[in-house]
Design an enzyme around this catalytic site. Structure first.
Site, PDB file in Angstrom:
ATOM      1  N   ALA A 239       0.850  -1.185   0.000  1.00 25.11           N
ATOM      2  CA  ALA A 239       0.000   0.000   0.000  1.00 25.11           C
ATOM      3  C   ALA A 239       0.888   1.238   0.000  1.00 25.11           C
ATOM      4  CB  ALA A 239      -0.911   0.004   1.223  1.00 25.11           C
ATOM      5  N   LYS A 240       0.253   2.366  -0.232  1.00 25.59           N
ATOM      6  CA  LYS A 240       0.953   3.633  -0.338  1.00 25.59           C
ATOM      7  C   LYS A 240       1.803   3.932   0.899  1.00 25.59           C
ATOM      8  CE  LYS A 240       1.178   7.552  -2.846  1.00 25.59           C
ATOM      9  NZ  LYS A 240       2.570   7.827  -2.476  1.00 25.59           N
ATOM     10  N   ARG A 241       1.302   3.532   2.067  1.00 27.43           N
ATOM     11  CA  ARG A 241       1.995   3.870   3.317  1.00 27.43           C
ATOM     12  C   ARG A 241       3.275   3.047   3.519  1.00 27.43           C
ATOM     13  NH1 ARG A 241      -2.477   1.123   4.350  1.00 27.43           N
ATOM     14  NH2 ARG A 241      -2.263  -0.998   5.159  1.00 27.43           N
ATOM     15  N   ASP A 249       6.964   9.237  -5.827  1.00 26.55           N
ATOM     16  CA  ASP A 249       7.782   9.132  -4.606  1.00 26.55           C
ATOM     17  C   ASP A 249       9.253   8.956  -4.984  1.00 26.55           C
ATOM     18  OD1 ASP A 249       5.448   9.055  -3.074  1.00 26.55           O
ATOM     19  OD2 ASP A 249       5.435   6.866  -2.918  1.00 26.55           O
TER      20      ASP A 249
END
Ligand code: ZN
Length: 306
Positions: A239-241, A249
């Protein structure tokens, strides 16, 4: 449009940025198609969970890592009449029924004896017209379900071999009127001449339902290859986190799209910095069968964490 060459495809949902797991699956789908002389198509699954601008960014990211595609990008939101036509066809053949169950009712209903786990138990299958009218009068809006006459179906997968999985009375059109994924994917792959489906192995369990539906609609069932996902350190879906996992990023950290391609290539057992180089050496028989566990170190470390 269908061609005699056949086609592979990548079908992202524009709900946010693609992360490196999505990019890796896209690279694999592209490699499978290009190394088998197929066309490669992009289809945007924009019927649900759409974030404005996300589709454009996803297409930019795919192009930046060297994925090219044939013909115009297809948007599912422009194909609603095609999904409606398939539901009409199945309904005319006596293959559908209205279901008024809420999510909660489906969870609470006991699954039929020997039925597949988590399958819809067929509560609304035998409703009379009067009972349906009474439900509508209560203000309930029915979903349309398939009247399946099997509980299992077998598919063949290039990585998983013969795979048998559950088929239930799957939803074709949701109560809110949105056509269901299991229907749209089948209708679109056939209409676009897609005969090779490469995607994450989280979708393997729903594939027998889709193949069964394709066969009911008289459509050719594609060749499947369900590839391992990229997981985080805890073994959960990325996931993004989980760190610096998107191309933006990576750019913010001073890395290039080639750096990301190199990391994806390395995870597949190759040394390459471009998708073109990867295409030269790619051997689909050598795909790692285990998930890629992405540790938040090296390229994917979080900003400020050395
Ligand atoms: Zn129901």
């Amino acid at each position: 449009m269908p061609t005699s060459r056949g086609a592979g495809r990548y079908a992202p949902s524009p709900s946010g940025e693609l992360h490196v797991g999505n990019l890796r699956t896209a690279v694999l789908a592209w490699l499978f198609a290009r190394t088998s002389e197929r066309e490669f198509l992009i289809r945007v699954d924009d019927l649900d969970r759409v974030r404005p601008g996300a589709a454009e960014r996803q297409l930019d990211d795919l192009a930046a890592i060297g994925i090219d595609w044939d013909g115009p990008v297809v948007y599912q939101s422009e194909r609603l009449p095609n999904y409606a036509a398939a539901v009409t066809e199945l309904t005319a053949a006596g293959r559908t029924y209205e279901c008024f169950c809420t999510r909660r009712e489906i969870q609470q209903a006991a699954t039929a004896p020997h039925g597949p786990m988590g399958a819809y138990p067929g509560t609304c299958r035998q409703l009379s017209e009067a009972e349906r009218a009474a439900k509508r009068a209560e203000g309930r809006v029915g979903a349309i379900r398939l009247r399946a006459d099997v509980t299992e179906y077998e598919i063949t997968d290039l990585l998983h071999g013969r795979y048998r999985g559950a088929v239930d009375d799957l939803v074709l059109r949701r109560g809110d009127g949105v056509p269901a994924y299991n229907l749209t994917v089948v209708v679109d792959d056939a209409a676009q001449g897609v005969d090779q489906v490469v995607r994450g192995d989280d979708l393997l369990p729903s594939t027998p339902r889709q193949a069964y539906l394709a066969q009911l609609l008289g459509l050719t069932v594609p060749v499947y290859a369900h590839v391992p996902l990229v997981l985080n350190e805890e073994g959960k879906r990325l996931a993004k986190r989980d760190g610096a996992v998107s191309l933006s990023d990576q750019r913010a950290l001073g890395h290039t799209p080639e750096d990301v391609v190199a990391a994806i290539a390395e995870s597949l057992g190759y040394s390459a910095r471009t998708t073109a180089e990867l295409r030269e050496v790619f051997d689909r028989a050598r795909i790692p069968r285990k998930p890629w566990i992405l540790e938040p170190i090296g390229l994917f470390r979080q900003e400020g964490c050395p």
